[in-house]
Design a protein around this motif. Structure first.
Motif, PDB file in Angstrom:
ATOM      1  N   LEU A  11       0.730  -1.479   0.153  1.00 50.68           N
ATOM      2  CA  LEU A  11       0.084   0.059  -0.023  1.00 50.68           C
ATOM      3  C   LEU A  11       0.875   1.311  -0.065  1.00 50.68           C
ATOM      4  O   LEU A  11       0.423   2.465   0.020  1.00 50.68           O
ATOM      5  N   ALA A  12       2.200   1.069   0.025  1.00 53.75           N
ATOM      6  CA  ALA A  12       3.053   2.369   0.103  1.00 53.75           C
ATOM      7  C   ALA A  12       2.999   3.094  -0.982  1.00 53.75           C
ATOM      8  O   ALA A  12       2.906   2.793  -2.065  1.00 53.75           O
ATOM      9  N   ALA A  13       3.045   4.678  -0.861  1.00 56.25           N
ATOM     10  CA  ALA A  13       2.982   5.570  -1.926  1.00 56.25           C
ATOM     11  C   ALA A  13       4.237   5.403  -2.569  1.00 56.25           C
ATOM     12  O   ALA A  13       4.242   5.961  -3.977  1.00 56.25           O
ATOM     13  N   CYS A  14       5.319   4.993  -2.224  1.00 59.75           N
ATOM     14  CA  CYS A  14       6.555   4.937  -2.791  1.00 59.75           C
ATOM     15  C   CYS A  14       6.774   3.702  -3.880  1.00 59.75           C
ATOM     16  O   CYS A  14       7.825   3.485  -4.467  1.00 59.75           O
ATOM     17  N   ALA A  43       4.300  11.970   2.634  1.00 58.56           N
ATOM     18  CA  ALA A  43       3.275  12.518   3.102  1.00 58.56           C
ATOM     19  C   ALA A  43       1.941  12.376   2.707  1.00 58.56           C
ATOM     20  O   ALA A  43       0.924  12.365   3.291  1.00 58.56           O
ATOM     21  N   ARG A  44       1.921  11.882   1.446  1.00 60.12           N
ATOM     22  CA  ARG A  44       0.697  11.367   0.968  1.00 60.12           C
ATOM     23  C   ARG A  44       0.407   9.641   1.098  1.00 60.12           C
ATOM     24  O   ARG A  44      -0.576   9.094   0.552  1.00 60.12           O
ATOM     25  N   CYS A  45       1.189   9.208   2.031  1.00 56.42           N
ATOM     26  CA  CYS A  45       1.359   7.556   2.026  1.00 56.42           C
ATOM     27  C   CYS A  45       0.464   7.109   3.141  1.00 56.42           C
ATOM     28  O   CYS A  45       0.401   7.788   4.256  1.00 56.42           O
ATOM     29  N   PRO A  46      -0.445   6.150   2.761  1.00 57.56           N
ATOM     30  CA  PRO A  46      -1.434   5.563   3.774  1.00 57.56           C
ATOM     31  C   PRO A  46      -0.796   4.766   4.899  1.00 57.56           C
ATOM     32  O   PRO A  46      -1.568   4.285   5.988  1.00 57.56           O
ATOM     33  N   VAL A  47       0.422   4.475   4.715  1.00 55.77           N
ATOM     34  CA  VAL A  47       0.993   3.455   5.579  1.00 55.77           C
ATOM     35  C   VAL A  47       2.411   4.148   6.032  1.00 55.77           C
ATOM     36  O   VAL A  47       3.216   3.637   6.524  1.00 55.77           O
ATOM     37  N   ARG A  48       2.410   5.296   6.117  1.00 58.21           N
ATOM     38  CA  ARG A  48       3.478   6.045   6.849  1.00 58.21           C
ATOM     39  C   ARG A  48       3.984   5.569   8.224  1.00 58.21           C
ATOM     40  O   ARG A  48       5.036   5.526   8.336  1.00 58.21           O
ATOM     41  N   SER A  49       3.046   5.640   8.967  1.00 57.59           N
ATOM     42  CA  SER A  49       3.205   5.265  10.295  1.00 57.59           C
ATOM     43  C   SER A  49       3.994   3.817  10.489  1.00 57.59           C
ATOM     44  O   SER A  49       4.864   3.589  11.229  1.00 57.59           O
TER      45      SER A  49
END
Length: 87
Positions: A11-14, A43-49
Motif C-alpha cells: 500500500l506504500a505510496a513509494c 506525506a501522502r502515504c497511507p502506511v507512513r506510520s
C-alpha cells in the motif's frame, strides 16, 4: 517473508517511485531538494506510520522512511525509549 509486512508495503505510496529518491547522498545542498521530494511522497502515504515503525524497530540508518531522515528517526527512537522508561 512475513505477510503482514508485505501487506503494508503493498500500500506504500513509494511503491512505484525510483528507490534512489529515498536515499539522498546528503540532507544539505542539492540533497535537500531530494529529501523534500521524498518526504512529499511520504506525506501522502497511507502506511507512513507502519513504515516509520519498521525503520525504527529495525534501526535502519540510511534513507527516508515514514517521512523521516535517519537523524529524525534517531531522535524519535530516543524519545520512545525515554517514554518507555518513564511509564
Amino acid at each position: 517473508m512475513d505477510n503482514t509486512i508485505n501487506d503494508w508495503r503493498d500500500l506504500a505510496a513509494c511503491r512505484d517511485s525510483d528507490p534512489e529518491l529515498f536515499f539522498p547522498v546528503s540532507e544539505v545542498g542539492p540533497g535537500a531538494r531530494q529529501v523534500a521530494d521524498a518526504k512529499a511522497v511520504c506525506a501522502r502515504c497511507p502506511v507512513r506510520s507502519q513504515c516509520l515503525d519498521y525503520a525504527i524497530d529495525n534501526r535502519l540508518t540510511d534513507g527516508i522512511f515514514g517521512g523521516t531522515t535517519e537523524a529524525e528517526r534517531r531522535q524519535l527512537a530516543r524519545r520512545r525509549h525515554a517514554d518507555r522508561h518513564v511509564a
